[in-house]
Write a protein that holds these residues in place. Structure first.
Motif, PDB file in Angstrom:
ATOM      1  N   HIS A  94      39.334  50.494  32.216  1.00 33.89           N
ATOM      2  CA  HIS A  94      39.913  49.163  32.015  1.00 33.89           C
ATOM      3  C   HIS A  94      40.782  48.711  33.183  1.00 33.89           C
ATOM      4  CE1 HIS A  94      38.225  49.600  28.083  1.00 33.89           C
ATOM      5  NE2 HIS A  94      38.869  50.730  27.938  1.00 33.89           N
ATOM      6  N   PHE A 127      41.379  47.249  24.068  1.00 33.27           N
ATOM      7  CA  PHE A 127      40.403  48.072  24.796  1.00 33.27           C
ATOM      8  C   PHE A 127      39.570  48.939  23.828  1.00 33.27           C
ATOM      9  CE2 PHE A 127      43.645  48.044  28.471  1.00 33.27           C
ATOM     10  CZ  PHE A 127      43.087  46.912  29.022  1.00 33.27           C
ATOM     11  N   PHE A 136      46.933  48.134  23.791  1.00 28.26           N
ATOM     12  CA  PHE A 136      45.809  48.699  24.542  1.00 28.26           C
ATOM     13  C   PHE A 136      44.767  49.281  23.589  1.00 28.26           C
ATOM     14  CE2 PHE A 136      47.807  49.756  28.964  1.00 28.26           C
ATOM     15  CZ  PHE A 136      48.275  48.463  29.057  1.00 28.26           C
ATOM     16  N   PHE A 139      42.333  42.887  31.097  1.00 26.16           N
ATOM     17  CA  PHE A 139      42.416  42.607  29.664  1.00 26.16           C
ATOM     18  C   PHE A 139      41.319  41.618  29.265  1.00 26.16           C
ATOM     19  CE2 PHE A 139      46.950  43.488  30.758  1.00 26.16           C
ATOM     20  CZ  PHE A 139      47.081  44.647  30.018  1.00 26.16           C
ATOM     21  N   PHE A 143      45.297  45.858  34.963  1.00 24.48           N
ATOM     22  CA  PHE A 143      44.343  46.049  33.866  1.00 24.48           C
ATOM     23  C   PHE A 143      43.521  44.784  33.643  1.00 24.48           C
ATOM     24  CE2 PHE A 143      47.411  49.386  32.832  1.00 24.48           C
ATOM     25  CZ  PHE A 143      46.543  50.450  32.629  1.00 24.48           C
TER      26      PHE A 143
END
Ligand SMILES: [Zn+2]
Length: 278
Positions: free
Chosen positions: A271, A157, A153, A83, A81
């Motif tokens: 993502h 996100f 998340f 981030f 991911f």
């Protein structure tokens, strides 16, 4: 010493992520925005910090977290991911419930809670073998961790959620287990069993439980069990044999699972690092 190695394959949780990346035949793949092009330049990660245990029980809890796959989950998610910030998993002494703090981007896991999960499992299944206990114990705490990472998340996100976020991140954890982890359906079912036992500890629901942001523990148990049932033909047959859910609900589970799986894959796909390389 208990046998705790059964959950080591949980690090394979990244398989779901790989599945997300390869399932790019649908229209959503084409419309995937390259949201944070700079994310490739700086790799933000999930760090894991274990405070030094001060008691033997805390040391055991730390061992369960480590052997159960916490570090693997952190590194697997970090690799897959993009981030926008670093996240931290902080394991420390104390008896509180695990939580995610958006201000510090930190999931806190208390050693005391980890040991409480063991006590609840042992009280519910007094004749459980050490090997089975180790597996179920680690499965429950990994489920809880991924649930908390789900909150992270949603935060970092900026994932849109309808309904209860608590239910949504239970769904995310269940999809990760059933779709991305070898034997993950079994581990997710372990989590469902735990929530069922937890309701016994909490007692008959009172106003405070109805007012809580979480669904009742028994409802969480049945919802996870339904998702497990709906995740494959094999698990459907297993759950039907166990007669945990009535046929009327069981019949809905494949469609419910498909909906949850589709939603989380679509929400997380933009993502993924693999979505941002082109
Ligand atoms: Zn939560």
């Amino acid at each position: 010493m208990r046998t705790l190695r059964a959950l080591a394959p949980l690090v394979a949780v990244v398989l779901l992520v790989a599945g997300c990346g390869s399932a790019s035949k649908d229209a959503s793949a084409k419309s995937t925005p390259s949201k944070t092009p700079s994310a490739k330049a700086v790799k933000h990660v999930i760090k894991v910090v274990y405070d030094e245990p001060t008691t033997n029980d805390d040391a055991t809890a730390k061992e369960i977290l480590q052997d159960g796959g916490v570090d693997g989950i952190a590194s697997g998610f970090s690799d897959n991911f993009a981030f926008p910030v670093d996240l931290t998993i902080h394991a420390t002494s104390g008896d509180g419930s695990p939580f995610y703090d958006p201000a510090t981007k930190t999931v806190t896991l208390y050693y005391g809670f980890v040991n409480t999960t063991e006590k609840i499992i042992k009280a519910g299944y007094p004749r459980i073998t050490d090997n089975e206990l180790g597996k179920e114990w680690a499965a429950v705490d990994d489920f809880v961790l991924i649930h908390e990472l789900g909150h992270a998340f949603v935060d970092v996100f900026d994932i849109p959620i309808t309904g209860r976020e608590e239910d949504a991140v239970d769904d995310m954890a269940t999809v990760f287990f059933t779709d991305g982890v070898p034997n993950g359906a079994e581990y997710a079912f372990d989590a469902a069993s735990f929530f069922h036992l937890l309701q016994n500890v909490q007692g008959r629901p009172d106003a405070s439980q109805f007012q809580d942001e979480h669904s009742l523990s028994t409802q969480r148990a049945y919802d996870i069990a339904c998702a497990v049932a709906g995740s494959s033909e094999t698990t459907m047959q297993q759950m039907a044999a166990r007669q945990i859910l009535p046929p009327s609900r069981l019949a809905r589970c494949p469609a419910e699972y498909a909906q949850k799986s589709k939603a989380w894959k679509a929400l997380l796909k933009p993502h993924l690092r693999s979505s941002q390389t082109s």
